[in-house]
Design a protein around this motif. Sequence first.
Motif, PDB file in Angstrom:
ATOM      1  N   CYS A 138      48.002  30.798 -48.221  1.00  0.00           N
ATOM      2  CA  CYS A 138      47.564  31.859 -47.317  1.00  0.00           C
ATOM      3  C   CYS A 138      47.084  31.222 -46.021  1.00  0.00           C
ATOM      4  N   GLN A 144      40.711  39.149 -46.080  1.00  0.00           N
ATOM      5  CA  GLN A 144      41.630  39.889 -46.936  1.00  0.00           C
ATOM      6  C   GLN A 144      40.906  40.840 -47.893  1.00  0.00           C
ATOM      7  N   VAL A 187      44.785  42.833 -39.046  1.00  0.00           N
ATOM      8  CA  VAL A 187      43.575  43.583 -39.383  1.00  0.00           C
ATOM      9  C   VAL A 187      42.841  43.953 -38.099  1.00  0.00           C
ATOM     10  N   ASN A 216      44.195  38.070 -38.653  1.00  0.00           N
ATOM     11  CA  ASN A 216      45.451  38.304 -39.370  1.00  0.00           C
ATOM     12  C   ASN A 216      45.620  37.229 -40.433  1.00  0.00           C
ATOM     13  N   HIS A 217      46.435  37.535 -41.397  1.00  0.00           N
ATOM     14  CA  HIS A 217      46.730  36.506 -42.394  1.00  0.00           C
ATOM     15  C   HIS A 217      48.153  36.662 -42.903  1.00  0.00           C
ATOM     16  N   GLN A 246      45.206  32.078 -42.351  1.00  0.00           N
ATOM     17  CA  GLN A 246      44.415  33.108 -41.693  1.00  0.00           C
ATOM     18  C   GLN A 246      44.033  32.697 -40.277  1.00  0.00           C
ATOM     19  N   ALA A 281      50.909  45.843 -42.427  1.00  0.00           N
ATOM     20  CA  ALA A 281      51.502  44.714 -43.130  1.00  0.00           C
ATOM     21  C   ALA A 281      53.009  44.734 -42.954  1.00  0.00           C
ATOM     22  N   MET A 290      49.733  40.339 -42.367  1.00  0.00           N
ATOM     23  CA  MET A 290      48.867  41.502 -42.249  1.00  0.00           C
ATOM     24  C   MET A 290      47.987  41.342 -41.013  1.00  0.00           C
ATOM     25  N   PHE A 294      50.390  35.841 -46.218  1.00  0.00           N
ATOM     26  CA  PHE A 294      50.256  35.570 -47.649  1.00  0.00           C
ATOM     27  C   PHE A 294      51.639  35.293 -48.201  1.00  0.00           C
ATOM     28  N   THR A 330      40.815  44.594 -47.197  1.00  0.00           N
ATOM     29  CA  THR A 330      42.082  45.331 -47.198  1.00  0.00           C
ATOM     30  C   THR A 330      42.589  45.595 -48.604  1.00  0.00           C
ATOM     31  N   MET A 331      41.919  45.046 -49.613  1.00  0.00           N
ATOM     32  CA  MET A 331      42.426  45.166 -50.985  1.00  0.00           C
ATOM     33  C   MET A 331      42.275  46.590 -51.507  1.00  0.00           C
TER      34      MET A 331
END
Length: 321
Positions: free
Chosen positions: A89, A52, A132, A141-142, A91, A107, A130, A144, A55-56
């Motif tokens: 979360c 993550q 990735v 992917n994750h 992942q 997302a 999300m 949240f 991607t922030m």
Amino acid sequence: MYERLRAYEGQAAANSGVGKDPVNEPMIRHWCEAMGDTSSAYPATAPATMLQVWTMGGLSGNAGRTGVYDELFALLEDAGYTSIVATDCEQEYVRPLRPGDRVTFDATIESVSPRKTTKLGTGYFVTTRMDVRVDGEPVGNHRFRILKYAPAAKRPGKGTGTGAGAGAAQAPRPRPVVNRDNAGFWEGVADGKLLIQRCDACATPRFPWLPGCGSCGSPRWTPFEASGAGTVFSYVVMHHPPFPAFDPPYAVGLIELAEGVRMISNVTGVPYDKVRIGMPVELEFLRVDAELTLPVFRATGVSDEGASDSPGDAAVPGKGA
């Protein structure tokens, strides 16, 4: 209200977002140092749990945001659900990320729950997924999940400033999330033991409980009982925001156990403003109520004046303390 919220399910929160920075060695090093991870695999590859991070968007945000998330939040806040807390979360990893990789992501607001009543208050759980990629290929992917809620009314009471005082009488202490990965730890707490894991392949101890070794990847491990001795590695003093069952200000410590792992817990036996890095502590079990007991750490070598146990909470010394 729920039907209006459900209309956001499946809508894109970000389309073709691009990470602000490529995967890089300095960020990997900072992460590993903060986590105490000395594996020789880094920084040639990034720890999988950093997924993550890349991607922030920081304070200025990321290109690719659609504004849908902001619309959903505005709808909830206008209805009085003004507080927010991250709940969990999940992942999944496809391949390791390596320095130089530039991530892209999409997302989607995956689900909005019906209205739920929790210890914190009443609100809605919002789950965002999300995906990735690097060069168009999936890397992980994750999901949240957050709770957007209206805080429960706080019942009258005088606080003690310790985090376990009058707040504990006003609302029940939040319960830990017990799952298949950490159930053994909480079973140990119920038996008055602080159990940590040791990898059967490389003998590396680890905490919190995980299904695999972060050093060698082995899924084989054995629990063992910690001695209960430790020191305050770092700490923060919580002033805001207030939560039911917690009465700020209070100290939250990152405790380094004698076995070499670290865990987050309350520091008892000393006022919040007297906690110091390097302070020796010993394990004890705090009986919060009839159903909940938690491992905490009492400062040693200090007087009992200003001790942070609240009236009615029974502290039981750790077996190895």
